[in-house]
Design an enzyme around this catalytic site. Structure first.
Site, mmCIF file in Angstrom:
data_model
loop_
_atom_site.group_PDB
_atom_site.id
_atom_site.type_symbol
_atom_site.label_atom_id
_atom_site.label_comp_id
_atom_site.label_asym_id
_atom_site.label_seq_id
_atom_site.Cartn_x
_atom_site.Cartn_y
_atom_site.Cartn_z
ATOM 1 N N ASP A 105 -22.378 -16.881 -5.003
ATOM 2 C CA ASP A 105 -22.793 -18.108 -5.686
ATOM 3 C C ASP A 105 -21.932 -19.306 -5.297
ATOM 4 O O ASP A 105 -20.778 -19.163 -4.889
ATOM 5 C CB ASP A 105 -22.651 -17.925 -7.207
ATOM 6 C CG ASP A 105 -23.700 -17.002 -7.780
ATOM 7 O OD1 ASP A 105 -24.404 -16.326 -7.006
ATOM 8 O OD2 ASP A 105 -23.800 -16.947 -9.013
ATOM 9 N N HIS A 256 -18.294 -15.144 -5.363
ATOM 10 C CA HIS A 256 -18.354 -16.576 -5.040
ATOM 11 C C HIS A 256 -17.792 -16.828 -3.651
ATOM 12 O O HIS A 256 -16.597 -16.625 -3.431
ATOM 13 C CB HIS A 256 -17.585 -17.367 -6.105
ATOM 14 C CG HIS A 256 -18.171 -17.195 -7.472
ATOM 15 N ND1 HIS A 256 -17.882 -16.105 -8.261
ATOM 16 C CD2 HIS A 256 -19.081 -17.934 -8.143
ATOM 17 C CE1 HIS A 256 -18.577 -16.204 -9.386
ATOM 18 N NE2 HIS A 256 -19.313 -17.302 -9.336
HETATM 19 ZN ZN ZN Z 1 -22.098 -20.683 -10.192
#
Ligand code: ZN
Length: 327
Positions: A105, A256
């Site tokens: 993400d 991430h």
């Molecule tokens: Zn996010």
């Protein structure tokens, strides 16, 4: 399996998906309304009836157009012009392979995302990237590279706003729609799936979006300051944590790619999971696998538990959905 049971399991799968996320007829607004997929709602006619089709006593029928061995409802999305097609299950045995989906993400990030792409390529695995629109706009070449190298792209809002502070129109137009405009500008195609920032979305709102809102089943909390260490990220994904969950067949792992420490962990993580026998799939592949498996899949579309999760949580009283953590 009888056709009837199979059908019931398909409907169950559809209900699970619809319960929180899927395109069950919610009318999107301007930006994405044309995209509203009518998928996941199981239409029996879409199901290849392996048991019913070949009748050995029948006279040979004209060979129909070649159809894939497994047709999932998700595959209907392939007809959506202008959208990235869901990846096929070619090379994957949906019932017997042990599968995991890696998702990243908040990118793309100018240095860390290309490094991660190198790692994925070296290990010959695919992943799914939920991208923030502002970053897509800033780094379109990286977005294109992600797509060109066989990975999947979803939107992760325009600017990482908590979507539950917005109206449906604002979400569809100013967040998902605008992010998808940027993805389309970079790749020529729009994304079919979204992940709401912070996992923040009500079941009702998710249904109204008419799009797939994808959460996760494993959260290594790699974004937290105290976890920004490749050894910790590795440990949290491969060994799991009580809070973040454990990788198992059907897991969707959240990470991430904006953090160098996360990217630095992933070569080892992929090798470790391969050693455990996992095959790596994208989110749309995982959705198709879930559909084919019926209830036997461990991943979360929001709060809606799978039948297995529901049974387990009734038995053990554990497993709370994680929606307040992340990013
Ligand atoms: Zn996010």
């Amino acid at each position: 399996m009888s056709k009837k049971i199979k059908l019931i399991s398909m409907v169950l799968a559809a209900l699970m998906a619809c319960a929180f996320m899927a395109g069950c007829g919610g009318a999107g607004s301007a930006a994405e309304s044309a995209a509203v997929p009518t998928v996941i709602t199981t239409t029996p006619s879409e199901e290849p009836s392996a048991e019913a089709t070949p009748d050995p006593t029948a006279t040979p029928e004209p060979t129909p157009d070649p159809t894939p061995e497994v047709t999932t409802n998700l595959a209907q999305l392939q007809a959506k012009e202008g959208y990235m097609p869901p990846k096929s299950l070619e090379g994957i045995d949906p019932l017997n392979d042990k599968v995991v989906a890696l998702t990243f993400d908040d990118g793309p990030h100018p240095e860390n995302t290309p490094k991660l792409l190198d790692i994925l390529k070296e290990n010959d695995v695919v992943a799914t990237f939920f991208m923030v629109g502002t970053n897509v706009e800033e780094y379109p070449d990286i977005v294109k590279r992600v797509y060109d190298e066989g990975h999947e792209i979803g939107t992760h809002s325009w600017d990482h706003t908590d979507l539950m502070t917005l109206s449906l129109d604002e979400i569809m137009t100013n967040q998902y729609g605008k992010a998808n405009d940027a993805i389309e500008a970079a790749t020529g195609l729009r994304a079919l799936i979204d992940r709401p920032p912070y996992g923040s979305m009500s079941e009702d709102m998710a249904e109204q979006t008419g799009r797939e809102q994808i959460l996760w089943s494993v959260d290594p909390n790699d974004w937290k300051k105290e976890n920004r260490d490749p050894d910790i990220v590795y440990d949290h994904v491969v060994n799991g944590t009580p809070d973040g969950g454990y990788v198992q067949d059907g897991a969707i792992v959240l990470s991430h790619d904006i953090h160098a420490t996360t990217v630095a962990a992933y070569d080892r993580i992929i090798k470790a999971l391969k050693d455990e026998g996992y095959k790596f799939v994208t989110v749309t592949q995982m959705m198709q696998i879930a559909e084919i498996r019926g209830k036997d899949i461990e991943y979360r579309f929001g709060h809606a538990p799978t039948a297995k999760e529901a049974a387990e949580s009734t038995a053990s009283g554990s497993q709370s959905p994680e929606v307040e953590s992340e990013e």
